[in-house]
Design a protein around this motif. Structure first.
Motif, mmCIF file in Angstrom:
data_model
loop_
_atom_site.group_PDB
_atom_site.id
_atom_site.type_symbol
_atom_site.label_atom_id
_atom_site.label_comp_id
_atom_site.label_asym_id
_atom_site.label_seq_id
_atom_site.Cartn_x
_atom_site.Cartn_y
_atom_site.Cartn_z
ATOM 1 N N ASP A 239 -34.297 -73.878 -32.677
ATOM 2 C CA ASP A 239 -32.877 -73.557 -32.597
ATOM 3 C C ASP A 239 -32.089 -74.212 -33.719
ATOM 4 O O ASP A 239 -32.451 -75.273 -34.228
ATOM 5 C CB ASP A 239 -32.327 -74.003 -31.236
ATOM 6 C CG ASP A 239 -32.934 -73.200 -30.101
ATOM 7 O OD1 ASP A 239 -32.936 -71.965 -30.198
ATOM 8 O OD2 ASP A 239 -33.425 -73.812 -29.128
ATOM 9 N N HIS A 240 -30.971 -73.576 -34.025
ATOM 10 C CA HIS A 240 -29.990 -74.096 -34.973
ATOM 11 C C HIS A 240 -30.629 -74.350 -36.344
ATOM 12 O O HIS A 240 -30.414 -75.383 -36.965
ATOM 13 C CB HIS A 240 -29.318 -75.375 -34.423
ATOM 14 C CG HIS A 240 -28.553 -75.111 -33.154
ATOM 15 N ND1 HIS A 240 -27.717 -76.025 -32.563
ATOM 16 C CD2 HIS A 240 -28.499 -74.026 -32.357
ATOM 17 C CE1 HIS A 240 -27.184 -75.514 -31.471
ATOM 18 N NE2 HIS A 240 -27.648 -74.307 -31.316
ATOM 19 N N TYR B 301 -32.427 -80.242 -21.424
ATOM 20 C CA TYR B 301 -31.183 -79.615 -20.974
ATOM 21 C C TYR B 301 -31.500 -78.278 -20.327
ATOM 22 O O TYR B 301 -32.541 -77.685 -20.593
ATOM 23 C CB TYR B 301 -30.200 -79.447 -22.136
ATOM 24 C CG TYR B 301 -30.827 -79.046 -23.447
ATOM 25 C CD1 TYR B 301 -31.078 -77.717 -23.739
ATOM 26 C CD2 TYR B 301 -31.183 -80.016 -24.385
ATOM 27 C CE1 TYR B 301 -31.659 -77.358 -24.937
ATOM 28 C CE2 TYR B 301 -31.769 -79.657 -25.588
ATOM 29 C CZ TYR B 301 -32.007 -78.324 -25.856
ATOM 30 O OH TYR B 301 -32.591 -77.972 -27.040
ATOM 31 N N ARG B 307 -39.057 -70.802 -24.295
ATOM 32 C CA ARG B 307 -39.715 -71.309 -25.491
ATOM 33 C C ARG B 307 -39.525 -72.814 -25.508
ATOM 34 O O ARG B 307 -38.566 -73.333 -24.936
ATOM 35 C CB ARG B 307 -39.106 -70.668 -26.739
ATOM 36 C CG ARG B 307 -37.618 -70.942 -26.873
ATOM 37 C CD ARG B 307 -37.006 -70.108 -27.988
ATOM 38 N NE ARG B 307 -35.648 -70.543 -28.275
ATOM 39 C CZ ARG B 307 -34.588 -70.175 -27.570
ATOM 40 N NH1 ARG B 307 -34.736 -69.371 -26.543
ATOM 41 N NH2 ARG B 307 -33.392 -70.627 -27.871
ATOM 42 N N ARG C 69 -22.532 -73.918 -24.041
ATOM 43 C CA ARG C 69 -23.803 -73.551 -24.671
ATOM 44 C C ARG C 69 -24.396 -72.366 -23.934
ATOM 45 O O ARG C 69 -24.325 -72.298 -22.702
ATOM 46 C CB ARG C 69 -24.767 -74.739 -24.595
ATOM 47 C CG ARG C 69 -26.148 -74.511 -25.188
ATOM 48 C CD ARG C 69 -27.004 -75.772 -25.077
ATOM 49 N NE ARG C 69 -27.203 -76.161 -23.688
ATOM 50 C CZ ARG C 69 -28.207 -75.740 -22.932
ATOM 51 N NH1 ARG C 69 -29.124 -74.959 -23.431
ATOM 52 N NH2 ARG C 69 -28.296 -76.116 -21.666
ATOM 53 N N HIS C 74 -29.143 -70.858 -26.760
ATOM 54 C CA HIS C 74 -28.773 -72.228 -27.102
ATOM 55 C C HIS C 74 -27.676 -72.281 -28.166
ATOM 56 O O HIS C 74 -27.441 -73.324 -28.763
ATOM 57 C CB HIS C 74 -29.985 -73.063 -27.532
ATOM 58 C CG HIS C 74 -30.982 -73.202 -26.432
ATOM 59 N ND1 HIS C 74 -32.263 -73.640 -26.624
ATOM 60 C CD2 HIS C 74 -30.900 -72.947 -25.118
ATOM 61 C CE1 HIS C 74 -32.920 -73.644 -25.481
ATOM 62 N NE2 HIS C 74 -32.106 -73.227 -24.551
ATOM 63 N N GLU C 75 -26.992 -71.177 -28.350
ATOM 64 C CA GLU C 75 -25.850 -71.189 -29.256
ATOM 65 C C GLU C 75 -24.711 -71.979 -28.611
ATOM 66 O O GLU C 75 -24.402 -71.786 -27.428
ATOM 67 C CB GLU C 75 -25.398 -69.748 -29.539
ATOM 68 C CG GLU C 75 -24.259 -69.665 -30.527
ATOM 69 C CD GLU C 75 -23.529 -68.326 -30.448
ATOM 70 O OE1 GLU C 75 -22.446 -68.229 -31.022
ATOM 71 O OE2 GLU C 75 -24.046 -67.396 -29.786
ATOM 72 N N ILE C 76 -24.117 -72.869 -29.390
ATOM 73 C CA ILE C 76 -22.998 -73.667 -28.886
ATOM 74 C C ILE C 76 -21.712 -73.024 -29.383
ATOM 75 O O ILE C 76 -21.482 -72.931 -30.588
ATOM 76 C CB ILE C 76 -23.114 -75.127 -29.358
ATOM 77 C CG1 ILE C 76 -24.365 -75.757 -28.744
ATOM 78 C CG2 ILE C 76 -21.863 -75.917 -28.963
ATOM 79 C CD1 ILE C 76 -24.705 -77.126 -29.300
#
Lengths: 972, 416, 91
Positions: A239-240, B301, B307, C69, C74-76
């Protein structure tokens, strides 16, 4: 197979010796193990997983399914490495795998003879009688690939980790990646370019072609400044825009491998494409290779992979390889093209130069002992055909773009019927694909796509390239034609799809027949794509055959999930430096060396190695602990209490805040005084117990127990910020800033008086549960009277830098005995003091462990209060803390023993309690224990049955404390 | 159901396996069923099987948005065990293990149950004491358990670092010999095949978009393939329980987290037991194929993303190498994640939903696989009889109000 | 591997933070009944999609804050302090 006299990117001046199955062979610098084996004429390099069929090198990159070797031996052995990924080094020692006794003669190959009875999933249908356990050990021994580790010693080699940020990360330094990196770097951006191979260039290095009129070396030399990592494979896209990259460092470097975690603002995926094989009977014979690999070995390593080759292809690219091999002197028996009349430039060129091109045909069978000697070429429908002699069969079944990272990044793919490939579609993160990874076929397309991707990444960051797109000569390419398998009966031979796991077209048909028609079911039922190559060559042919078998379009079948890592990664590289002592670094007490000198036997408590006891000659832990406990009752002991929590809470509303945090009263505590208390979770469970001191009107010092200091600090901070931000409170965790020595025993006052002579230590001036600030050995110190032992006890706290000096100072007195944590914890059992985590657990409410009366005195709300009103919290038969004494008083009850609900009851039966702490009491001269017992406070005086590991004994339930119930000693 | 056996394998081998029947059908949904089970994972399929086999209710559909067994059933580390402290848990999970012990025969499908034993390591004297309590509680509860010493552990796992110089030295362990591993996919497939043979319709690729409610009662499901009426609806959807509950208008005490598992490349046999280390949080076994199969704690979290995250991989692999220094030179081959339905006390919820007509099987958290037979058995009982099975009577929603949690992790004093 | 924009420190890697679960849960007065208390203690929205949650920069400045989020991607989409309301969201 032979080495050519000229050409290749090898250094013929550097002759390297290496070993394969103990045979000494020679290669050159610039070889891979695979190219060197080919140059030495080694055909069979491994055995397949299931049928133990002999296999040769098939590919030239990370997609290689067959050529797995164990590198090194002893502690340096590493199994399952692909020969195609191993740069040749002098002295390299490689061993083939999954064969016994030898590669040439493998007993396991009997599985191949029985293979008709061992189809996909055969083990689900049998071995049930008389029981799987009788078969499993044999199956396990037959399975597995390379040898298991043989040592418990640490890895002799080192691995590093590195964190890195950049503007643009370009993955793959082939023509597309080079063009992308060049564009982005020319825009003044910070560019990192990572390349799996030993040098940049990618397909330019073997497919050739010119870029802006230059060869690969010329083009690369002209790149603007950027960071280039070679032998560095991007393995995961998280991610990110976080990408993990595994870098192999050269021999003699600081470590063997380095794992990078790169956070890039923009990513360009120029990861290329992987050539597929064709699926036909006995297509797994050594000597059957991918067409592009034959070109790779020719141009990179100057190795001709055969003397007489037949190319079988469904697309144009194989023609270039065929022509190149022909130029190098390899006899090209034919190029068999499954298409008819392919009109691309490459086929035309091949015909012009006199290569024999056969249209509308494919390979239908192979033969040969040890290596292919002939291939039957016939109609793509499976009919007819004639045998043609060849010792090299070069296959091209089309190209699969390497979309792994794109998919890991959450991007979608779409099926392109023209390209016969899944191509990247929508991206979810700041990334874009370019070149063959995006479906480009010609060099011109690849360069243009790469440049555009680099320019787009720059534009997204507000920059613009200062160079024009590189150009190459265009060419006409004819579309490939799908031919996923050959329609021949099973008796014609196995048509291999997944070479390593031995999954055949027949296995896929069987899975479809049995309705395992999801691509995930197919994978799991047949093990397609689950080998160490993770299906790089086999996944697409496999799902295409499934689509064909079930009469569905390929996109409806879909793909399996692409999961990290792209290539398997040495686990040591993932752990990097977090191994051994650094796995979870220990924290040393300031007086650690003094403890060592005093004979401490250390035990770990959380991160701290703490003295369990100080052994004298001939003593074991128990003997030392008993002696130390006696000293505490008879004279004075000193204890290193440094890990005890020290959390300051201050501000106008500090008292209000703590009143809400503690389940025991805080208000009313006078400055200079100390109280014992506890705090609960919101579930009402005892989180920690400990003392708190009031330093001033708006200032408190909390002393949570050693193991809970960090947790308590974080937890009350979260309450302060999240629930009561209106309160004027600040919190500082000073635990590690100070050292603390506790002095306890009848002679404690005399000892402390000598080190703090200015302080009035009389009970009137400094009573139990009070503290005073003073000076000890010239350093500001806090001296607090609390007691964990039941004796007069002073805790002397000084800055951590003076901790060792304080320890030495106190240790100098004759009446002092150092005491370890073992005896310290035993002393409190005399007093019935709980040790949170031993006598309580994550279900213990305050009333269960003796805080009931204190909690009852609180009227306001506090954390956990409401949970104490729930039905389960107020039931009378909760487990309550009691004392226990074995019927044989000399006996120490074992901790963990269960209390049974009656004498002689039969098992199974629910226990009614258990022993939580126990020791031999030096003060009382017999064994004592703490325990939890259902409704225990109402059962004082009862006899209960205790169960421990099959034994039963009896014990009496007693009130607490065991010793000095009035507390005369600690008040003294 | 065509019977699987050594003989049938031989017979079919002679005709090149061209006559094997489908393991299960792919029927079109009927307009109505007695029971619709949402979720074709282990628990949903087992519920359907036991409804048919134990309660004579075969007019059952199992609907799933994807492929059967494609969720957590096919993503776990395949460990089965019943080493629990509380009598309620011990009875429930040991019942599951006993059903597992017969499952290959019951369902005529080799689930490859390998009772190779599971050792929970103790790394400190405190953990040894907690472990003694645990072993004693298991023995008192009638579950097999042994406390074993370092020498025995070294004998059973020769490549485990049992030296005193280890960062977390091994001081002993708790062994459950009946624990082990089973082939996870096979469990789903076996239940699917057996349920199908008894008339259950397994309808794959049929997402449930909503629940049909009439007069305050759930009477069916809206699916991608149209409405399906049902006398009763069961939700067995693990990490997606909250999503479905929201459609029915209530909340659950569930948070969804990704739990990762990973495998090494296959090597020859090196580990013959299942190991769990509280200090590293790592559990590991070796599959019959030769891969080390291992995992650790949850990702940090809430997540519905199936994934894994890399920091967890680093932690878990470092922990594995701490236990097995020799594994440093093996290679990590694949990571994946399942979405687990975590509740505060890590115990399941098998109960009637707040909406009549709807039944819940969830809350398995990280340990649903080992519970599948008992979860399905007791859920079927609940649905058929409209009262909790005695083995599951503690696992209701009521406990969140009364506070009567069954919190193994909290009570054990060690993580497990 | 989230990159979290701490309101006090700026973007930092997720390993510096802990997640404290759902934001905006109101702690009831102790007088509420068992069901309401259970609702506060245990019942969670647990959405598949955007989730407002508390994070603590425990290996950094020590401050807690909220962010929104997406639990799948998982984009904030927002980061805000405890003294700020949850920002209105675009779709």
């Amino acid at each position: 197979m032979r080495r050519l006299a000229e050409g290749g990117r090898i250094d013929r001046s550097q002759l390297l010796n290496f070993y394969f199955d103990q045979r000494r062979l020679q290669g050159f610098a610039g070889d891979t193990l695979a190219s060197a084996l080919l140059a030495n004429g080694v055909s069979i390099v491994g055995r397949s997983f299931k049928y133990h069929r002999p296999r040769g090198i098939m590919a030239a990159g990370p997609e290689e399914p067959n050529a797995l070797v164990t590198l090194g031996d002893g502690a340096l052995a590493e199994p399952n490495l692909r020969a195609t990924d191993i740069p040749l080094q002098d002295g390299l020692y490689a061993t083939s795998q999954n064969r016994w006794p030898s590669l040439g003669f493998d007993v396991g190959a009997t599985a191949d003879m029985l293979s008709r009875f061992l189809p996909a999933g055969f083990y689900y249908k049998t071995f049930m009688w008389p029981g799987w356990r009788y078969f499993e050990p044999h199956i396990r021994r037959a399975a597995g690939l390379g040898p298991a580790p043989t040592t418990v010693e640490p890895d002799p080699e080192r691995y590093l980790r590195r964190y890195h940020h950049c503007d643009v990360l370009v993955i793959g330094a082939g023509p597309a990646g080079l063009a992308a990196a060049r564009a982005a770097a020319s825009a003044g951006l910070d560019v990192t370019l990572v390349e799996r191979d030993v040098e940049p260039g990618g397909s330019l290095l073997w497919r050739g072609g010119t870029v802006d009129g230059m060869d690969a070396d010329g083009f690369i030399a002209g790149l603007p400044p950027l960071r280039l990592l070679t032998r560095a494979t991007a393995i995961g896209y998280y991610d990110h825009n976080a990408v993990t990259v595994l870098e192999h460092l050269p021999p003699g470097g600081p470590a063997r491998q380095r794992l990078w975690q790169i956070r890039a603002r923009q990513v360009v995926l120029a990861t290329g494409a992987i050539e597929r094989h064709l699926v036909f009977p006995n297509n797994d014979r050594p000597g059957v290779m991918l067409a592009d690999a034959t070109l790779h070995y020719l141009r990179r390593h100057a190795v001709a992979c055969g003397q007489r080759a037949i190319f079988v292809t469904n697309n144009d690219t194989a023609y270039d390889a065929a022509l190149a091999l022909a130029e190098a002197g390899v006899e090209i028996a034919a190029v068999a093209d499954v298409r008819r009349g392919a009109d691309g430039d490459a086929p035309r060129r091949a015909r012009e130069r006199g290569l024999k091109v056969l249209d509308g045909v494919t390979a239908l069978a192979t033969t040969g002992r040890g290596r292919v000697s002939a291939v039957r070429i016939g109609d793509i429908g499976g009919g007819g055909g004639r045998w043609m002699e060849a010792d090299l069969v070069a296959l091209s079944g089309g190209w699969t773009p390497t979309v792994h990272l794109h998919r890991q990044a959450g991007g979608t793919v779409r099926w392109d019927e023209g390209a016969l490939a899944f191509l990247p579609d929508q991206a979810r993160q700041a990334q874009r694909s370019a070149g063959a990874a995006a479906g480009a076929v010609t060099l011109a397309q690849t360069l243009r796509g790469g440049h555009e991707a680099g320019a787009a990444a720059a534009a997204a960051l507000g920059a613009e390239p200062s160079v024009a797109a590189p150009v190459a000569e265009g060419c006409h390419v004819a579309a490939p034609r799908a031919l996923w398998q050959v329609a021949l009966p099973p008796s014609a031979g196995k048509q291999f799809v997944d070479f390593q796991n031995d999954v055949t077209a027949g296995d896929i048909a069987l899975a479809a027949r049995e309705n395992y028609v999801s691509v995930e079911h197919l994978k799991r039922y047949t093990t397609l794509g689950m080998a160490t190559d993770q299906g790089k060559t086999s996944n697409l042919p496999g799902l295409a055959i499934l689509a064909e078998t079930t009469a569905r379009p390929i996109p409806e079948v879909g793909t399996t999930t692409f999961r990290p890592p792209y290539v398997a990664v040495t686990m040591g590289a993932v752990a990097a430096d977090a191994v051994g002592e650094d796995y979870q670094p220990r924290r040393r007490l300031p007086a650690h060396d003094e403890h060592v000198a005093a004979g401490a036997l250390f035990e770990d408590f959380g991160p701290w190695p703490r003295p369990a006891a100080y052994l004298r000659p001939g003593e074991d832990l128990d003997a030392a602990a008993r002696r130390e406990a006696r000293a505490a009752r008879a004279a004075a002991v000193m204890f290193d209490a440094t890990p005890l929590g020290k959390i300051e809470v201050f501000g106008r509303d500090a008292e209000t805040f703590l009143e809400r945090i503690y389940c025991t009263p805080v208000a009313g505590l006078k400055a200079g005084r100390i109280r014992y208390g506890a705090m609960l979770t919101e579930h009402g469970v005892v989180l920690d117990d400990g003392v708190l001191a009031r330093l001033g009107p708006d200032r408190f010092l909390l002393s949570p127990s050693s193991g809970a200091a960090l947790r308590v600090h974080r937890w009350i901070e979260e309450w302060r910020q999240g629930e009561w931000p209106d309160l004027d409170v600040r919190i500082a965790n000073l635990t590690h800033a100070f050292a603390c020595v506790a002095v306890a025993g009848p002679q404690a006052r005399a000892v402390v008086a000598r080190i703090a002579p200015a302080l009035d230590l009389s009970p009137a001036a400094l009573p139990h549960m009070a503290f005073a600030d003073g000076v000890v050995a010239g350093v500001a110190a806090r001296i607090a009277r609390v007691s964990f032992t039941g004796e007069v006890q002073y805790e002397i706290t000084v800055p951590a830098s003076h901790g060792a000096a304080l320890w030495r100072l106190v240790q100098g007195f004759d009446e002092i005995t150092p005491i370890g944590i073992e005896a310290w914890l035993r002393l409190r059992v005399d007093k019935g003091y709980i040790h949170v985590g031993s006598d309580s657990d994550g279900t213990s409410l305050p009333g269960d462990v003796g805080f009931g009366p204190l909690v009852a005195r609180k009227t306001g709300d506090f954390v956990g209060k409401r949970s104490l009103l729930r039905p389960d919290a107020v039931r009378p038969d909760r487990e309550q803390l009691v004392g226990l004494v074995a019927s044989d008083p000399a006996f120490v009850l074992p901790v963990g023993a269960q209390i049974l609900p009656g004498q002689g009851v039969a098992l199974p039966v629910p226990a009614i309690g258990r022993v939580t702490s126990a020791c031999f009491s030096e003060a009382l001269g017999h064994g004592i224990a703490l325990g939890r017992l259902r409704g225990g406070r109402g059962r004082i005086g009862d006899t209960v049955e205790i169960y421990h590991l099959g034994r039963r004994l009896t014990a009496q339930v007693t009130a607490l404390p065991f010793f000095d119930p009035k507390g005369e000693r600690l008040h003294g | 159901m065509s019977r699987y056996s050594f003989l049938s394998l031989l017979r079919n081998g002679l005709n090149h396996h061209r006559r094997w029947p489908q393991a299960w059908r792919s029927p079109a949904p009927k307009p109505a069923y007695d029971v619709v089970v949402i979720g074709a994972g282990g628990h949903g399929l087992a519920t359907a099987y036991y409804l048919a086999a134990e309660h004579g209710i075969a007019n059952v559909a199992v609907v799933d948005k994807g492929w059967l067994g494609g969720g957590n059933t096919g993503r776990n580390t395949t460990i089965v065990r019943s080493n629990y402290l509380y009598p309620e848990s011990a009875a429930f999970y040991d019942f599951a293990l006993r059903l597992y012990e017969r499952l290959s025969d019951t369902l005529n499908y080799n689930i490859m149950l390998s009772q190779r034993g599971l050792i929970t390591l103790a790394h400190s004297r405190h953990e040894l004491e907690a472990m003694a309590a645990w072993v004693n509680a298991m023995q008192v509860n009638g579950v097999d358990a042994e406390a074993i010493g370092t020498d025995e552990i070294r004998r059973m796992a020769p490549l485990l670092d049992c030296s005193t110089s280890a960062r977390f030295p091994v001081l002993g362990g708790a062994l459950q010999r009946r624990a082990g591993i089973a082939r996870h996919d096979a469990v789903a497939w076996a239940y699917a095949r057996a349920a199908d043979a008894r008339g259950v319709d397994i309808i794959q690729n049929c997402e449930v978009h909503g629940l049909i409610e009439e007069a305050g009662r759930i009477v069916g499901v809206e699916t991608a393939r149209g409405p399906i009426r049902a006398g009763k609806v069961v939700m067995a959807v693990a990490g997606h329980s909250s999503v479905l509950a929201a459609k029915a208008g209530f909340r659950l005490p569930v948070t969804s987290y990704a739990l990762q598992a990973m495998v090494s490349e296959p090597v020859k046999p090196m580990l013959d037991v299942v190991l769990l280390s509280p200090a590293t949080g790592v559990y590991v076994s070796q599959s019959d194929k030769g891969e080390l199969v291992f995992g650790g704690g949850l990702d940090l979290y809430p997540s519905y993303g199936q994934r894994g995250n890399f920091p967890t991989v680093e932690t878990v692999i470092a922990g594995l190498i701490e236990m097995f220094p020799g594994a440093s030179r093996l290679r990590w081959m694949r990571q994946w994640a399942g979405i687990t339905d975590v509740v505060h006390d890590s115990s399941p919820i098998i109960d009637r939903a707040p909406k009549p007509g709807l039944y819940i099987n969830c809350g398995w958290g990280t340990g649903g696989f080992k519970a599948i037979p008992a979860g399905g058995f007791t859920t079927a009982h609940l649905v058929a009889r409209d009262e909790p099975h005695p083995l599951a009577s503690a696992f209701t929603l009521k406990r969140f109000e009364t506070g009567a949690m069954i919190d193994e992790a909290a009570a054990a004093g060690i993580s497990h | 591997m989230l990159l979290i924009d701490c309101p006090w420190c700026g973007p930092r890697d997720e390993i510096e933070f802990v997640c404290g679960g759902e934001s905006h849960i109101v702690r009831p007065a102790p007088e509420v009944d068992d069901a309401a208390w259970a609702d506060y203690m245990f019942m969670r929205t647990n959405p598949k999609g955007r989730h407002a949650e508390r994070w603590g920069h425990v290996h950094g400045c020590g401050q807690w804050f909220s962010l929104v989020r997406d639990t799948v991607t998982h984009e904030i989409s927002a980061v805000y302090r405890f003294d700020q309301p949850r920002p209105a969201e675009r779709d």
